[in-house]
Each structure stands twice: as structure tokens, then as C-alpha cells.
Write an enzyme that holds these catalytic residues in place. Structure first.
Site, PDB file in Angstrom:
ATOM      1  N   ASP A 122      -1.104  48.642  18.363  1.00 26.52           N
ATOM      2  CA  ASP A 122       0.000  49.430  17.802  1.00 26.52           C
ATOM      3  C   ASP A 122      -0.329  49.739  16.349  1.00 26.52           C
ATOM      4  O   ASP A 122       0.340  49.279  15.421  1.00 26.52           O
ATOM      5  CB  ASP A 122       1.306  48.644  17.915  1.00 26.52           C
ATOM      6  CG  ASP A 122       1.666  48.360  19.368  1.00 26.52           C
ATOM      7  OD1 ASP A 122       1.739  49.325  20.143  1.00 26.52           O
ATOM      8  OD2 ASP A 122       1.828  47.194  19.722  1.00 26.52           O
ATOM      9  N   MET A 168      -4.222  45.339  26.479  1.00 27.55           N
ATOM     10  CA  MET A 168      -3.104  44.564  27.023  1.00 27.55           C
ATOM     11  C   MET A 168      -1.787  45.091  26.473  1.00 27.55           C
ATOM     12  O   MET A 168      -1.675  45.401  25.287  1.00 27.55           O
ATOM     13  CB  MET A 168      -3.264  43.106  26.646  1.00 27.55           C
ATOM     14  CG  MET A 168      -4.505  42.525  27.246  1.00 27.55           C
ATOM     15  SD  MET A 168      -4.171  40.928  27.947  1.00 27.55           S
ATOM     16  CE  MET A 168      -5.783  40.569  28.625  1.00 27.55           C
ATOM     17  N   SER A 195       2.724  44.875  27.542  1.00 29.95           N
ATOM     18  CA  SER A 195       3.761  44.436  28.489  1.00 29.95           C
ATOM     19  C   SER A 195       4.049  45.552  29.497  1.00 29.95           C
ATOM     20  O   SER A 195       4.420  45.298  30.637  1.00 29.95           O
ATOM     21  CB  SER A 195       5.045  44.074  27.742  1.00 29.95           C
ATOM     22  OG  SER A 195       4.750  43.115  26.752  1.00 29.95           O
ATOM     23  N   TYR A 224       7.829  39.153  27.335  1.00 24.66           N
ATOM     24  CA  TYR A 224       6.913  39.462  28.438  1.00 24.66           C
ATOM     25  C   TYR A 224       5.474  39.307  27.925  1.00 24.66           C
ATOM     26  O   TYR A 224       4.675  40.241  27.959  1.00 24.66           O
ATOM     27  CB  TYR A 224       7.175  40.850  29.036  1.00 24.66           C
ATOM     28  CG  TYR A 224       6.885  40.859  30.524  1.00 24.66           C
ATOM     29  CD1 TYR A 224       7.707  40.148  31.407  1.00 24.66           C
ATOM     30  CD2 TYR A 224       5.784  41.510  31.043  1.00 24.66           C
ATOM     31  CE1 TYR A 224       7.430  40.104  32.758  1.00 24.66           C
ATOM     32  CE2 TYR A 224       5.501  41.477  32.400  1.00 24.66           C
ATOM     33  CZ  TYR A 224       6.330  40.770  33.253  1.00 24.66           C
ATOM     34  OH  TYR A 224       6.047  40.729  34.585  1.00 24.66           O
ATOM     35  N   LEU A 225       5.216  38.110  27.435  1.00 24.21           N
ATOM     36  CA  LEU A 225       4.023  37.851  26.632  1.00 24.21           C
ATOM     37  C   LEU A 225       2.738  37.891  27.450  1.00 24.21           C
ATOM     38  O   LEU A 225       2.700  37.443  28.591  1.00 24.21           O
ATOM     39  CB  LEU A 225       4.166  36.479  25.966  1.00 24.21           C
ATOM     40  CG  LEU A 225       5.433  36.329  25.114  1.00 24.21           C
ATOM     41  CD1 LEU A 225       5.553  34.898  24.606  1.00 24.21           C
ATOM     42  CD2 LEU A 225       5.441  37.321  23.951  1.00 24.21           C
ATOM     43  N   HIS A 226       1.689  38.432  26.831  1.00 22.91           N
ATOM     44  CA  HIS A 226       0.368  38.496  27.466  1.00 22.91           C
ATOM     45  C   HIS A 226      -0.671  37.947  26.491  1.00 22.91           C
ATOM     46  O   HIS A 226      -0.328  37.526  25.375  1.00 22.91           O
ATOM     47  CB  HIS A 226       0.054  39.935  27.896  1.00 22.91           C
ATOM     48  CG  HIS A 226       0.257  40.945  26.804  1.00 22.91           C
ATOM     49  ND1 HIS A 226      -0.520  40.989  25.674  1.00 22.91           N
ATOM     50  CD2 HIS A 226       1.178  41.928  26.655  1.00 22.91           C
ATOM     51  CE1 HIS A 226      -0.115  41.968  24.891  1.00 22.91           C
ATOM     52  NE2 HIS A 226       0.932  42.555  25.450  1.00 22.91           N
ATOM     53  N   GLU A 227      -1.925  37.997  26.905  1.00 24.15           N
ATOM     54  CA  GLU A 227      -3.013  37.429  26.085  1.00 24.15           C
ATOM     55  C   GLU A 227      -3.061  38.020  24.673  1.00 24.15           C
ATOM     56  O   GLU A 227      -3.478  37.353  23.740  1.00 24.15           O
ATOM     57  CB  GLU A 227      -4.367  37.653  26.781  1.00 24.15           C
ATOM     58  CG  GLU A 227      -4.840  36.485  27.608  1.00 24.15           C
ATOM     59  CD  GLU A 227      -4.881  35.138  26.853  1.00 24.15           C
ATOM     60  OE1 GLU A 227      -5.406  35.071  25.731  1.00 24.15           O
ATOM     61  OE2 GLU A 227      -4.377  34.153  27.411  1.00 24.15           O
ATOM     62  N   HIS A 286      -0.508  38.865  22.781  1.00 22.40           N
ATOM     63  CA  HIS A 286       0.449  38.098  21.974  1.00 22.40           C
ATOM     64  C   HIS A 286      -0.092  36.700  21.693  1.00 22.40           C
ATOM     65  O   HIS A 286       0.039  36.177  20.583  1.00 22.40           O
ATOM     66  CB  HIS A 286       1.781  37.926  22.713  1.00 22.40           C
ATOM     67  CG  HIS A 286       2.522  39.195  22.988  1.00 22.40           C
ATOM     68  ND1 HIS A 286       2.685  39.711  24.255  1.00 22.40           N
ATOM     69  CD2 HIS A 286       3.167  40.053  22.151  1.00 22.40           C
ATOM     70  CE1 HIS A 286       3.411  40.816  24.203  1.00 22.40           C
ATOM     71  NE2 HIS A 286       3.711  41.057  22.931  1.00 22.40           N
TER      72      HIS A 286
HETATM   73  O1  PAF Z   1       5.467  45.314  18.763  1.00 23.78           O
HETATM   74  C1  PAF Z   1       6.583  44.915  19.170  1.00 23.78           C
HETATM   75  O2  PAF Z   1       6.664  44.151  20.143  1.00 23.78           O
HETATM   76  C2  PAF Z   1       7.844  45.368  18.492  1.00 23.78           C
HETATM   77  O3  PAF Z   1       7.742  46.678  18.064  1.00 23.78           O
HETATM   78  C3  PAF Z   1       8.271  44.438  17.328  1.00 23.78           C
HETATM   79  C4  PAF Z   1       7.248  44.436  16.204  1.00 23.78           C
HETATM   80  C5  PAF Z   1       8.469  43.028  17.838  1.00 23.78           C
HETATM   81  C6  PAF Z   1       9.600  44.939  16.734  1.00 23.78           C
HETATM   82  O4  PAF Z   1      10.600  44.937  17.696  1.00 23.78           O
END
Ligand code: PAF
Length: 293
Positions: free
Chosen positions: A154, A188, A190, A36-39, A41
Site C-alpha cells: 500500500d 498478500m 486480505s 483477517y491477518l496474513h503473512e 501483517h
Molecule cells: O492498511 C490497512 O489495513 C488500513 O488502511 C489501516 C492502515 C489499518 C487504516 O485503517
């Protein structure tokens, strides 16, 4: 010639792809995601593109990092949309493993990164970072990346992975990347997709609370409680907001501070309706700037 991004699902195919590149001394930039990629990512992927010979993205919604009452089953998914985004930023291959291959029957080995996993999200999501560290180490072993890219939104996850890389002598460079924000400051994520239009407006309170804390830091405020109180007051203005935690912590250990010195991280997790959002900001007098991450 038309560029075709590869899609790999079998662990053995993924290993063969990366080992062939390593034999030719090619570097691999790796962006692990849950899709569910956003900017945010895409920024990681662009950086990986700029710094490596090949870029690999994994999409795997990792069950072991979700608690029993969390959103594993409703986690948003859009594989074809994600594949198009990856291809557009020049990703070379997508790794899309099946849960049954990642966690086959009899799977029983987990990675516990102790101290840095305990506070903040670790306290409200028991087992979460154990699941994250385990899947990230497995992915590193399968992919053998030269560099791996993680967002500072994160920040605790990033600290956990950095500690694991040092403690277990992993041969991968962990590259932290700045948080990407919407125009109004919302980080941002998901999970922003869960917000109703009204909740989406309220969600900006997380960033605004952090900016108020940044103002205190600029003025030289040393009392950590005052930061927490100021941020709490901002969050309390939103009718659908419920605080999970608001804390001022040491940038590396993530232990709660009572006095603020040269550097600190303000971190918060807030539920807007049913959607739990996190954000943080690093304050650092030494670098003479507030890094809005
Ligand atoms: O940040 C995330 O999307 C997840 O925690 C990761 C690092 C892909 C591990 O599942």
C-alpha cells in the site's frame, strides 16, 4: 509461566496501557490493521517485535475509508484466528475498538493529506485516504507508539501517512516494510480471500506485469507510455481482469511520469471479477537494484 496477550477495547484502557509503558521509557511498536491477518501483517509484527520493548496490534475495520459501493459489509473477519496469529508471533496486546467509540455521535474532524492522496487510488476511491489518515492519526494519538509499521504494497497509503507525520510533527517513526508475496508472486492481501480458484490463477498477472516493467527499466527504457502499454498488454491476457489504473509515477510525489530517469514506481489497480487488487514495484538505478515491493 503462560504468556497471555491482553485485549483492550476501551480507548481509555488503551491509553492507560501505553502511557504506563511510556512512563517506564519502554518503546512501543504499533501495527495498525483491519484484521483477517496474513503473512504480510505477521512480517510487520515480527519486525516490530525485533525493534521494540512492546508490540501492539489494532484490528479495526475503519468505515470512513470505504466508499458507499465498496466492501465494508463483506470485509472478511476472523477475530479468534487473528488473535491466535498475533499471540504466536509474540504480540503483547490487541486493541479492538468499537466503531461507536472511535466515531461517536458528533464526530466531525478529518485529516486531508492533499497532493499525495490525489492520484492512483485517490482518484478512483474518493475520500479513501481522508479516512485512512484520520483513523491512523486517531490511533497514533490513542496508542502513542514509538514506531509504526506499514507495508509497501500500500505504497500510496504509506506516502500519505509519512507526509502526515512530517506535516503535523508527529512523534512517531514510520517504518516501511517490504511487500510479502505468495510463491507465485501475488502480493498478500486480505482481499485475496474473495478470489475463486480460477480468479486466483489470473491474479498473478499484476505481479507479472510489474516484472515485465522491471525488464524494461533494466534495459534503460525511458518512455513511461511504453511501460504502461507493456503492463496493459499483460493484464489484457486474463479474461476476468479489468484495469482501474496502470501508471508510472515518481516514488515520492506519486505524480505520473512521462520520462523515466533514475527511479520510478510502477503501480496498478486491477479488478479480477469483483475483487479490486493493487500492487506496485519500485525501480531504482541509484541503488542498482530493482526492489520488488
Ligand atoms: O492498511 C490497512 O489495513 C488500513 O488502511 C489501516 C492502515 C489499518 C487504516 O485503517
Amino acid at each position: 509461566m503462560v504468556f497471555v496477550m491482553e485485549r483492550l477495547t476501551a480507548v481509555s484502557d488503551m491509553k492507560a496501557w501505553s502511557r504506563a509503558l511510556l512512563k517506564q521509557s519502554r518503546t512501543i511498536g504499533f501495527v495498525p490493521t483491519m484484521g483477517y491477518l496474513h503473512e504480510g501483517h505477521l512480517a510487520l509484527m515480527r519486525r516490530a517485535r525485533a525493534e521494540n520493548d512492546r508490540v501492539l496490534v489494532s484490528i479495526f475495520v475503519n468505515p470512513t475509508q470505504f466508499g458507499p459501493s465498496e466492501d465494508l459489509n463483506r470485509y472478511p473477519r476472523d477475530l479468534e484466528g487473528d488473535a491466535k496469529k498475533c499471540s504466536d508471533v509474540g504480540v503483547d496486546a490487541l486493541f479492538l475498538p468499537e466503531a461507536s467509540q472511535v466515531y461517536p455521535p458528533g464526530f466531525q474532524t478529518y485529516v486531508d493529506v492533499e497532493e499525495v492522496s490525489r492520484p492512483l487510488c485517490g482518484a478512483s476511491r474518493p475520500g479513501h485516504f481522508r479516512g485512512v489518515a484520520t483513523i491512523v492519526l486517531k490511533l497514533f494519538n490513542i496508542v502513542a507508539p514509538t514506531r509504526a509499521y506499514f507495508g509497501e504494497k500500500d505504497r500510496q497509503q504509506l506516502r500519505v501517512i509519512m507526509a502526515m507525520a512530517v506535516d503535523l510533527d508527529l512523534d512517531v517513526e514510520i517504518v516501511p516494510c517490504e511487500t510479502v508475496r505468495e510463491a507465485d508472486g501475488l502480493a498478500m492481501s486480505s482481499r485475496n480471500a474473495y478470489l475463486s480458484p480460477d480468479q486466483r490463477k489470473q491474479a498473478v498477472c499484476l505481479h507479472q506485469a510489474l516484472l515485465e516493467a522491471a525488464g524494461l527499466f533494466d534495459k534503460g527504457e525511458r518512455n513511461a507510455d511504453r511501460y504502461v502499454r507493456t503492463m496493459s498488454q499483460r493484464i489484457a491476457q486474463e479474461p476476468d481482469a479489468g484495469v482501474d489504473y496502470i501508471s508510472l509515477v515518481h516514488p515520492e510525489t506519486l505524480q505520473a511520469l512521462t520520462d523515466v530517469d533514475d527511479a520510478a514506481v510502477a503501480a496498478l489497480a486491477v479488478k479480477i471479477g469483483d475483487t479490486r487488487l493493487i500492487d506496485n514495484m519500485l525501480f531504482n538505478h541509484r541503488s542498482r537494484k530493482i526492489q520488488q515491493t
